[in-house]
Design a protein around this motif. Sequence first.
Motif, mmCIF file in Angstrom:
data_model
loop_
_atom_site.group_PDB
_atom_site.id
_atom_site.type_symbol
_atom_site.label_atom_id
_atom_site.label_comp_id
_atom_site.label_asym_id
_atom_site.label_seq_id
_atom_site.Cartn_x
_atom_site.Cartn_y
_atom_site.Cartn_z
ATOM 1 N N ASP A 663 0.875 -1.168 0.000
ATOM 2 C CA ASP A 663 0.000 0.000 0.000
ATOM 3 C C ASP A 663 0.919 1.228 0.000
ATOM 4 O O ASP A 663 1.455 1.615 1.043
ATOM 5 C CB ASP A 663 -0.897 -0.016 1.237
ATOM 6 C CG ASP A 663 -1.904 1.133 1.230
ATOM 7 O OD1 ASP A 663 -1.604 2.189 0.644
ATOM 8 O OD2 ASP A 663 -2.987 0.981 1.825
ATOM 9 N N LYS A 665 0.678 4.451 -0.140
ATOM 10 C CA LYS A 665 0.400 5.588 0.743
ATOM 11 C C LYS A 665 0.838 5.298 2.171
ATOM 12 O O LYS A 665 1.489 6.134 2.815
ATOM 13 C CB LYS A 665 -1.093 5.913 0.704
ATOM 14 C CG LYS A 665 -1.473 7.129 1.535
ATOM 15 C CD LYS A 665 -2.958 7.436 1.409
ATOM 16 C CE LYS A 665 -3.332 8.656 2.265
ATOM 17 N NZ LYS A 665 -4.794 8.948 2.160
ATOM 18 N N ASN A 666 0.516 4.101 2.677
ATOM 19 C CA ASN A 666 0.879 3.753 4.051
ATOM 20 C C ASN A 666 2.379 3.557 4.203
ATOM 21 O O ASN A 666 2.972 3.934 5.224
ATOM 22 C CB ASN A 666 0.144 2.479 4.481
ATOM 23 C CG ASN A 666 -1.344 2.713 4.679
ATOM 24 O OD1 ASN A 666 -1.772 3.840 4.945
ATOM 25 N ND2 ASN A 666 -2.148 1.662 4.524
ATOM 26 N N GLN A 669 4.015 6.971 4.333
ATOM 27 C CA GLN A 669 3.780 7.607 5.624
ATOM 28 C C GLN A 669 4.683 7.007 6.702
ATOM 29 O O GLN A 669 5.246 7.732 7.533
ATOM 30 C CB GLN A 669 2.310 7.459 6.035
ATOM 31 C CG GLN A 669 1.944 8.131 7.346
ATOM 32 C CD GLN A 669 2.204 9.626 7.351
ATOM 33 O OE1 GLN A 669 1.987 10.301 6.349
ATOM 34 N NE2 GLN A 669 2.703 10.144 8.462
ATOM 35 N N GLN A 683 8.244 11.847 -2.635
ATOM 36 C CA GLN A 683 7.182 11.966 -3.629
ATOM 37 C C GLN A 683 7.228 10.784 -4.580
ATOM 38 O O GLN A 683 8.303 10.291 -4.933
ATOM 39 C CB GLN A 683 7.347 13.251 -4.455
ATOM 40 C CG GLN A 683 7.043 14.541 -3.733
ATOM 41 C CD GLN A 683 7.219 15.735 -4.652
ATOM 42 O OE1 GLN A 683 8.304 16.000 -5.143
ATOM 43 N NE2 GLN A 683 6.134 16.453 -4.897
ATOM 44 N N THR A 684 6.038 10.345 -4.994
ATOM 45 C CA THR A 684 5.998 9.366 -6.073
ATOM 46 C C THR A 684 6.343 10.104 -7.368
ATOM 47 O O THR A 684 6.214 11.332 -7.451
ATOM 48 C CB THR A 684 4.609 8.733 -6.203
ATOM 49 O OG1 THR A 684 3.672 9.737 -6.624
ATOM 50 C CG2 THR A 684 4.153 8.133 -4.884
ATOM 51 N N GLU A 687 3.488 12.054 -8.708
ATOM 52 C CA GLU A 687 3.309 13.342 -8.031
ATOM 53 C C GLU A 687 4.324 14.359 -8.535
ATOM 54 O O GLU A 687 4.002 15.533 -8.739
ATOM 55 C CB GLU A 687 3.461 13.157 -6.519
ATOM 56 C CG GLU A 687 2.311 12.406 -5.873
ATOM 57 C CD GLU A 687 2.581 12.067 -4.424
ATOM 58 O OE1 GLU A 687 1.617 11.791 -3.693
ATOM 59 O OE2 GLU A 687 3.765 12.078 -4.011
#
Length: 831
Positions: A663, A665-666, A669, A683-684, A687
């Motif tokens: 995941d 996003k997780n 973070q 950043q991806t 992005e």
Amino acid sequence: MLTVMKLTIANIKQKKFRSILIIMSIILSVALMYTVLSLSSSITKIFEHKIKKEVGNAKFMLLPNEDSGEQYIPELDFTGIEGIEYGISLVSAYGYSEIDNDKVPIAFTGMIAEDYKNVYGLDILQGNSEELTGNQVWIGKETASKYGVSLGSELVVTIGGVSSTFQISGILEDENNNLGYEPGILELVTDRKTLSSTLGVEDKVSSYYVKYLPGTDSSSFHANLKNEFPEFYVKNVTDMKELASMITMIVSSLFLMVMAVIMVSAFIIYSSFKIISIERMPLMGTLRSIGATRKTTVRIMLSEGLFYGIIGGLLGNGLGIAILSVTMEMMFRNFGYSVENISYVNVNYLIVALIIAMILSVGSAMLPIIKTSKQSIRSIIFVEIHNKKNFSLYKTLTGFILVAAGFFMFRIAPIKLQVTIDFLGIIMVTVGCALLIPILSSILSKVISLLFRPFYKDSLGIVIANLKNDRTMMNNIMLLAMGLGVILMINSFSSAVSTSVGDLYSLNKSDAQVSSDMDKEFISKVSEVKGVEHVYVTKSILNVKANDGTITLNFLEGMDGKGYSEYAWDEFGKYLNEDILEEFTSKRSALISQYTARKYNLDKGDLLEIDINGKTVSYEIIEIVPSLWNNGNMTFVYESFLEEDTGNKNYQNMYLNFTEEADMKNVIQEIKELMPYGILPIQTHEEMRSENNQRNNGVIFMMKAISVIAMFIGVVGILNNFTISFLSRRKIIATLRSLGLSRKKTIRNMLFEAFVCGTLGTVCGLAMGTVLFKALGYLLEALGIPSEFVYSNINDYLFVLISGITLSLLSAILPAKSVVKENIVAGLRYE
């Protein structure tokens, strides 16, 4: 004077629509000019406000040396520094707190309460402003409101993986300190020793704020600090050289567009006053016949131009302020910058813009007015219009010389003066191209004559003759050419940038990227996070001087060799054969980007004498590679040699690959929460691509908007010119109709003339746009953007070709119908 004013107002009321068009062209020109003139000072004000908010009244910051790899420095003694007012220490830390089920980034400033007051000033609204002890924190008023916290509220903050509880003991007025609300981050002030203890770095600090006494010389004080603390980085927080460079790049590109708008507006006003002069000839003749002097008639006409200039200038300034505020919002709000408390009213620029409006209006109107006034009273009374065009060899030769001189200047411009010289060169090329349009259209008209002879044999000769001899038709061709040339240049630039950015990001080999100073312990922790498949890191130094300061290497990247193309960016992997890799890793050698090589006239085998930590080390250039990352300002060396030369064991760039089932996003973070001394800028690549496009689109949108405005004004000018041309041929048209030429065929011939005019103007515009686009490449390189980003696209040429011809045809319909509707007898009697 009263009579002059009455006549002027009466004349303006008589032709309301045309008056509105003239005023609109002035308004738009002035508004854009004010926006561009004020852009630099407005951006500077915003950044000055931002700097003051971040560092208060401090003038310098003392930070860990960029090459040391250390995040914290010991406490220092400033008593030996002459002229110092204070040297105040602070500790910075970053963490995350869960508020309303969201992970909110927390930025801590650890300072003694009295020191904080000294740097920022203090306006306490609630709670205790006298001291900070234990886990007490201060928060800004607006920030507290945004996040729904109040006096006594507790925040559980995770710093570097360790959770601590802090209590709000004071709520401060935002404007007087660094606790103003910033989107996406919550800023707090806490006790310095408490924060140091939480981080496990007792007796160390993150940085120092330094301020000198009034009357102290800033440069000398800066030098004293550097001499006293050579192992630390002394940053002048008021230095805005990098900002000035960015502003120059933005303003220069927009100013070119505004100049195009002003040139087109001048054509509009000129052509409009040709019509006005024709229409007012009977009135002026009557006034002259009853005793009015030539100066009086000129003054009456020029007062109308001055009126347009004043009204257009005042309204344009108002619109300019509005455009400037919207532009600032677009440029800064999207990136989290605060733009409050900034005034967009600059009295000096308002006056300059108003003066430009009056000069534009009166100057453009002066030539047709004076030419009309020089005619005899009989010619004026009977409206004898002479609209012949004479070919000028002098103008043609001047055009060739200007274009050639412009491109010659591009090639010989020294680096320090490159932006200024290239800017002047583009203006020269633009004017030169405009002067060459008549000769180019004359050549093209012969080609068109051959192509269309089988279809329009009966009227082709008349049409070509009209185009050759009619000055207003040439004005139309020039208006189209200039407007479409600018549009082609902008469209080609925006298409090329979008395509190039897409192509560049398609070469990335990672899922996400981090740019921050990172030690090996942190990198090890990241690699152990569940969902992380591979971690690749590189070293980096910014703005390194080489060859006695004549060369600036903006991004000196230390990589391990082939891994960069496998895990970071595959821009030049095919260049890294076994021989190159062997040489790259066995001796101090460098790979430089093609842009860097062009900029400094470097070649394979040249030496880069690089200044690092007060010593000079030599790197031999072994290959020139096609790298566009960081605008092509890349130089690559072997990371082991860079670490040895700098002594910095930390890394500055991390490239992450995640497992398929992770995941993202997780995982991101979780990685962010591992960093205790910064909001980890991870950043991806999606992005990064989106942010890059957003930044580019802001400037491109402004450029396109200006070009559309220029074309809108141009259409009005073309409409005016067709009206003038058809008015000057009333008698000829009436004669042909009396001999049997039908109304339908008359309109058909006029539209065919507009088609030929549009074709000539569009083709000349394509030629002019191509030359301007080539010239723009030199200016972009001077501004730090590689010319590889700019290349032409056939779709842009087709769009401009179709648009130009269509605009010409549509602009001719109304005046053609108007002339054809006139009574034949009235037309024959017209003199």
